[in-house]
Design a protein around this motif. Structure first.
Motif, PDB file in Angstrom:
ATOM      1  N   GLU A  53     -17.576  40.895   2.436  1.00 31.60           N
ATOM      2  CA  GLU A  53     -18.871  40.240   2.575  1.00 31.60           C
ATOM      3  C   GLU A  53     -19.165  39.438   1.316  1.00 31.60           C
ATOM      4  O   GLU A  53     -18.610  39.705   0.244  1.00 31.60           O
ATOM      5  N   ASP A  54     -20.053  38.474   1.475  1.00 34.41           N
ATOM      6  CA  ASP A  54     -20.661  37.791   0.335  1.00 34.41           C
ATOM      7  C   ASP A  54     -22.092  38.288   0.269  1.00 34.41           C
ATOM      8  O   ASP A  54     -22.881  38.021   1.173  1.00 34.41           O
ATOM      9  N   GLU A  55     -22.411  39.032  -0.777  1.00 36.08           N
ATOM     10  CA  GLU A  55     -23.771  39.552  -0.930  1.00 36.08           C
ATOM     11  C   GLU A  55     -24.538  38.636  -1.874  1.00 36.08           C
ATOM     12  O   GLU A  55     -24.109  38.384  -2.993  1.00 36.08           O
ATOM     13  N   ARG A  78     -26.290  39.440   3.425  1.00 32.18           N
ATOM     14  CA  ARG A  78     -24.879  39.815   3.540  1.00 32.18           C
ATOM     15  C   ARG A  78     -24.220  38.912   4.583  1.00 32.18           C
ATOM     16  O   ARG A  78     -24.496  38.997   5.769  1.00 32.18           O
ATOM     17  N   PRO A  80     -20.766  37.775   6.336  1.00 33.04           N
ATOM     18  CA  PRO A  80     -19.441  38.354   6.553  1.00 33.04           C
ATOM     19  C   PRO A  80     -18.319  37.421   6.121  1.00 33.04           C
ATOM     20  O   PRO A  80     -18.405  36.201   6.288  1.00 33.04           O
ATOM     21  N   ALA A  81     -17.256  38.000   5.577  1.00 33.25           N
ATOM     22  CA  ALA A  81     -16.127  37.204   5.096  1.00 33.25           C
ATOM     23  C   ALA A  81     -15.411  36.482   6.226  1.00 33.25           C
ATOM     24  O   ALA A  81     -14.723  35.483   5.986  1.00 33.25           O
ATOM     25  N   SER A  83     -16.887  34.888   8.601  1.00 34.67           N
ATOM     26  CA  SER A  83     -17.682  33.766   9.105  1.00 34.67           C
ATOM     27  C   SER A  83     -16.907  32.473   8.849  1.00 34.67           C
ATOM     28  O   SER A  83     -16.309  32.301   7.780  1.00 34.67           O
ATOM     29  N   VAL A 126     -25.784  37.134  10.015  1.00 38.47           N
ATOM     30  CA  VAL A 126     -26.088  37.362   8.599  1.00 38.47           C
ATOM     31  C   VAL A 126     -27.162  38.444   8.518  1.00 38.47           C
ATOM     32  O   VAL A 126     -28.198  38.339   9.173  1.00 38.47           O
ATOM     33  N   LYS A 127     -26.909  39.480   7.720  1.00 34.31           N
ATOM     34  CA  LYS A 127     -27.872  40.561   7.559  1.00 34.31           C
ATOM     35  C   LYS A 127     -28.851  40.208   6.442  1.00 34.31           C
ATOM     36  O   LYS A 127     -28.449  39.760   5.369  1.00 34.31           O
ATOM     37  N   GLU A 225     -16.709  32.831  -3.940  1.00 27.89           N
ATOM     38  CA  GLU A 225     -16.045  33.520  -2.834  1.00 27.89           C
ATOM     39  C   GLU A 225     -14.541  33.288  -2.848  1.00 27.89           C
ATOM     40  O   GLU A 225     -13.750  34.214  -2.609  1.00 27.89           O
ATOM     41  N   ARG A 262     -13.819  41.642  -1.338  1.00 27.54           N
ATOM     42  CA  ARG A 262     -12.783  41.605  -0.324  1.00 27.54           C
ATOM     43  C   ARG A 262     -11.935  42.865  -0.480  1.00 27.54           C
ATOM     44  O   ARG A 262     -11.628  43.280  -1.606  1.00 27.54           O
ATOM     45  N   ARG A 268     -14.826  49.818   0.982  1.00 26.74           N
ATOM     46  CA  ARG A 268     -16.212  49.384   0.824  1.00 26.74           C
ATOM     47  C   ARG A 268     -16.552  49.408  -0.660  1.00 26.74           C
ATOM     48  O   ARG A 268     -16.049  50.253  -1.402  1.00 26.74           O
TER      49      ARG A 268
END
Length: 278
Positions: A53-55, A78, A80-81, A83, A126-127, A225, A262, A268
Motif C-alpha cells: 500500500e501507499d499510506e 491507503r 493499494p499497490a 491500483s 482507496v481507504k 512509491e 511492499r 504487513r
C-alpha cells in the motif's frame, strides 16, 4: 470526475505555480499510470511480485459543517499497490484544499466523497480515515530493529547499484533500518528525505553493502512509491529471501507525507507507526 491521463507529467501541476481552489473540485486530481515506471524493473501489471500500500497522511484537511463552522482532522489514506494509477502529490494537495470552503453534512459525508474521488483517480478502492489531531496513532515512535547508520563506511556512489547487495550462507530473520534514505522529485529535483525499514528471512545481507546501496538513492530521481519498489525488486533478485518487507517513511512536504510499503504475500508493516521527522 477525473479521467486517466497519459503516462506523462507534462501537464501535471507539480513544479508549476498554482492557484489554490476555494471550493470542492475533484477534477484537480492528476492520476499517473504506474506501468511506465514499473516496466524497467520487469514488473508486469496483473503479475505484481509484491503486495503493499501507499499510506498517505494529510495534515491540512479541513471543511465546513452544515452551519459553516470549520472542522479539521488528519486524513489517512491507503492506496493499494495494485491500483493502476498513483496520484501526483501536488494535485492531491490542491484537491484536499478544495474542501476548505465547502460545506458537508457530516464527517462521514467527507469520507465518502474522498473515497469516491480518489478511487476514480486510482482506479481502485482507496481507504480513508479522518482522525483527531490529538489521536494517539499520530504520536512519534521509533522504527523496530537495528539501525545501520552508525556503520563507518566509505561511499563514492550516489546512484542505486544492486552490485552492493551481497549475502552470506547463514539464514537469518532480522529487521534493519536506516534514516539515510534520500531521493529527488523527478520533476522539480527537490529532495525527498525518508527512513527505510527492511524486514526479511533469508540469506544474511552484508550490512555495509546494504547501507551503501540505500545511500545510492541520494541522487536518484523518482517517486517515493517507485523507489520502494526498486529496493524490493533488487533485494528479491540479489538476496532471494523467503520473506521480505520494504517500507519507507518519507518526511512530509506541503502538508502531505507518503509511506509506501511492499512485501511478499502475508507480510504487513508494523502499525501504527509514525516517526518524529514526519
Amino acid at each position: 470526475m477525473t479521467q486517466d491521463r497519459p503516462d506523462t507529467l507534462a501537464n501535471a501541476p507539480l513544479g508549476r505555480e498554482s492557484a489554490y481552489p476555494e471550493h470542492y473540485n475533484p477534477a484537480l486530481l492528476y492520476p499517473i499510470a504506474r506501468a511506465a515506471n514499473r516496466a524497467p524493473l520487469g514488473i508486469e501489471e496483473g503479475a505484481l511480485p509484491f503486495v503493499g500500500e501507499d499510506e498517505w497522511h494529510a495534515f491540512e484537511m479541513s471543511w465546513l459543517n452544515a452551519r459553516g463552522k470549520p472542522l479539521v482532522a488528519v486524513a489517512r489514506f491507503r492506496l493499494p499497490a495494485d491500483s493502476p494509477n498513483l496520484i501526483e502529490s501536488k494535485s492531491w494537495k490542491l484537491y484536499l484544499n478544495s474542501f476548505n470552503q465547502t460545506c458537508f453534512e457530516s464527517q462521514n459525508a467527507v469520507i465518502k466523497m474522498l473515497e469516491q474521488d480518489l478511487g476514480v483517480a486510482a482506479r481502485a478502492p482507496v481507504k480513508v480515515e479522518l482522525v483527531d489531531v490529538d489521536d494517539e496513532t499520530l504520536t512519534p515512535r521509533k522504527l523496530p530493529g537495528e539501525c545501520l547508520d552508525e556503520l563507518d563506511i566509505a561511499v563514492s556512489d550516489y546512484t542505486p547499484s544492486a552490485e552492493h547487495l551481497q549475502v552470506g550462507d547463514a539464514i537469518v530473520e532480522e529487521t534493519l533500518y536506516s534514516h539515510l534514505l534520500k531521493s529527488n522529485c523527478p520533476v522539480t529535483g527537490q529532495p525527498d528525505w525518508g527512513s527505510v525499514l527492511i524486514r526479511y528471512r533469508g540469506p544474511k545481507l552484508d550490512r555495509e553493502g546494504l547501507l551503501r546501496y540505500l545511500i545510492g538513492y541520494r541522487q536518484h530521481q523518482d517517486f517515493h512509491e517507485h523507489c520502494v519498489e526498486h529496493i524490493f525488486c533488487d533485494l528479491m533478485a540479489r538476496a532471494t529471501p523467503e520473506r521480505l518487507l520494504v517500507m519507507a517513511r518519507y518526511v512530509r512536504r506541503g502538508g502531505l507525507d507518503i509511506s509506501p510499503w511492499r512485501g511478499t504475500p502475508g507480510e504487513r508493516p508494523p502499525e501504527p507507526l509514525r516517526l518524529a521527522r514526519q
